[in-house]
Design an enzyme around this catalytic site. Structure first.
Site, PDB file in Angstrom:
ATOM      1  N   SER A 242       0.827  -1.202   0.000  1.00 12.11           N
ATOM      2  CA  SER A 242       0.000   0.000   0.000  1.00 12.11           C
ATOM      3  C   SER A 242       0.860   1.251   0.000  1.00 12.11           C
ATOM      4  O   SER A 242       2.068   1.193   0.193  1.00 12.11           O
ATOM      5  CB  SER A 242      -0.898   0.005   1.235  1.00 12.11           C
ATOM      6  N   LYS A 243       0.195   2.364  -0.228  1.00 10.31           N
ATOM      7  CA  LYS A 243       0.909   3.644  -0.271  1.00 10.31           C
ATOM      8  C   LYS A 243       1.596   3.891   1.059  1.00 10.31           C
ATOM      9  O   LYS A 243       2.640   4.512   1.127  1.00 10.31           O
ATOM     10  CB  LYS A 243      -0.069   4.775  -0.570  1.00 10.31           C
TER      11      LYS A 243
END
Ligand code: GLU
Length: 530
Positions: free
Chosen positions: A280-281
């Site tokens: 994920s970011k």
């Protein structure tokens, strides 16, 4: 080749005889483009180039509430850095312009109206509060609310209201949405070029909103309309869009475009290095590597995230690394240029399972490209980094320094950290090694080297090496005891590139000066011991 592969080839072959391959990368500028998005762009680019087709960049910015300033430029800059030049885009233009959905608003309305007129869509006037209440009531009974053929006849829409009531609401500018009317309970089947046969039941698909009263389409309508109008032949996108595909197929059918429907392919997820969960970011800096191609500063919070470019990765290394995160050529070869990749890339070799992110491999690729870099490739990058220092170094010396250090660094910018001694006197020494090796005899040898090199007029590495070896032999000392100390004198380290080449790089004056001051340092430190 299994049946599926055979089937796919037939599909590819027949399709290509009719049409030019056209694919699109369709990011939404709702945040910085993530590495997973860059991989989607890469696979689209390679697929297009493999078939001499077109690679289109379309900006999907219909959800204006989620737009993030700077995110659109970030997409352009990222693709540019990677070298995936689109054939058509908002910047490049093209025969199907505009390529930004917010500039195409009137087009979507026309198609929403076509669906209304043919009875394939309907107006719905339910307010968000009403829908929320209904959702809660369903939940209270342990059920999930879906706006579909089973519930819509109890709701506030043009299927339950009279024509006059609907017209009145529209004239009064009441908020509405247009929903796709999905009927029947058959399965929707399609062949995903990566996953094979995929099946969804119509009852699983809700009557999705296609357009809102402000005239803005939702992602689904805009995406399908644009893929059709832009003559997209293959949709290659992330796995997260797989559940939307049945709805898209129903939309193609409702609009009468089934014949021109693109082939769908859904790419596997990029997983965290542990293999547990999607990369994920947020993982980025927490796991110690970038998840964005370029560095990014959040315009709201000011929070900074690192990028591959700023970390010092060469784009060719980054791209070569990225292509392997979910694809494999089926051979042992690992080093590929973009051009070579476009020759051999195929969707059949894209994996179905998620790809575990392996940053060590990215470093390995960077080292490889660094070691093969030509003067022309590396000099501008080195000069850019040099600007961050206050050293004055000629281009020639910069290149010489790089060639001395290139096998010992992973990133070009490390020339100025790991190779700092090439540009300034050492600011530290490896005392652990020095203390282990030190002996008064060695001090005498260093002094002799200093004296001998001071009058050496042939400043060549072979000659310096001969001088050194002769002296060490005369003293009946081991080379391995003296060399680390001489190296410390010149570099402050106990290992590194060929020492005599370093001395040549530094020049006679600087070399002699460093040996002299090192002897002084040793004298001060060890006198009391002996
Ligand atoms: N706009 C969607 C995204 O942000 C595009 C999905 C698709 O390729 O259809 O990823």
């Amino acid at each position: 080749m299994n049946n599926l592969d055979l089937g796919k080839n037939v599909i590819f072959a027949s399709k290509f005889m009719e049409k030019k391959v056209r694919v699109r990368f369709a990011p939404s500028p709702t945040g910085p483009l993530h590495i997973g998005g860059v991989r989607t762009a890469l696979y689209n680019y390679l697929f297009a180039k493999h078939y001499n087709g077109d690679f289109i960049l379309r900006i999907e910015d219909t959800d204006q509430t989620r737009l993030v300033p700077g995110a659109e430029e970030f997409i352009y800059d990222s693709l540019k850095w990677c070298g995936f030049e689109p054939d058509e885009s908002p910047l490049h233009g093209g025969p199907y312009a505009p390529y930004k959905q917010s500039d195409r608003k009137p087009i979507y309305k026309t198609y929403a109206e076509q669906l209304l007129n043919s009875g394939k869509a309907y107006y719905a006037f339910d307010t968000p509060e009403e829908l929320e209440n209904i959702r809660k009531n369903f939940e209270a009974e342990g059920k999930t609310f879906i706006y579909n053929q089973e519930t819509r006849l109890n709701l506030n829409n043009s299927l339950t209201l009279s024509n006059e009531e609907v017209q009145k609401k529209l004239q009064n500018h009441e908020n509405y949405v247009i929903r796709l009317k999905i009927d029947g309970n058959e399965d929707i089947e399609f062949q995903d070029l990566i996953r094979g046969d995929v099946k969804f039941n119509k009852l699983q698909v809700d009557d999705k909103v296609l357009l809102k009263s402000d005239g803005m389409p939702t992602y689904h309508l805009a995406n399908v309309v644009d893929d059709f109008l832009m003559k997209i032949t293959h949709v290659i996108r992330g796995e997260e869009w797989l559940p939307s595909t049945p709805l898209h197929i129903l939309l193609y059918q409702a609009l009468g475009w089934e014949e021109d429907m693109p082939k769908f392919s859904h790419l596997p997820l990029l997983l965290k290095p542990s293999g547990k969960g999607k990369l994920s970011k947020r993982d980025g800096d927490q796991l110690g590597f970038p998840v964005f191609p370029l560095s990014w500063k959040d315009p709201k919070t000011g929070e900074k995230s690192s990028g591959y470019r700023e970390e010092g990765y060469l784009p060719e290394a980054f791209v070569n690394f990225l292509v392997f995160q979910g694809w494999n050529p089926g051979t042992e070869q690992e080093i590929f240029s973009l051009q070579e990749l476009s020759k051999i890339f195929s969707l059949e070799k894209v994996h179905k399972a998620g790809a575990k992110f392996d940053i060590k491999k990215a470093v390995w690729f960077n080292e490889h490209y660094l070691r093969c870099a030509s003067h022309e490739r590396i000099l501008p990058l080195l000069k850019e980094e040099l600007k961050k220092t206050d050293w004055l170094v000629s281009d020639e010396n910069l290149l010489k320094a790089f060639f001395l250090m290139k096998n010992r660094i992973s990133f070009h910018k490390e020339l100025f950290t790991k190779g700092k001694f090439l540009f300034q006197e050492p600011d530290h020494f490896d005392w652990n090694t020095i203390e282990k090796k030190f002996h008064p005899n060695i001090l005498s040898i260093l002094t002799k080297i200093h004296d001998k090199w001071s009058i050496q007029n042939e400043w060549k590495s072979e000659i310096l090496e001969i001088d050194f070896k002769e002296l060490v032999e005369n003293f009946q000392e081991k080379l391995g005891n003296v060399l680390p100390l001489l190296r410390n004198a010149l570099t402050g380290e106990s290992s590194g590139p060929n020492l005599f080449e370093i001395a040549v790089f530094l020049g006679k004056f600087e070399t002699i000066k460093r040996i002299f001051s090192f002897i002084e340092t040793l004298n001060q430190k060890f006198t009391y011991k002996y």
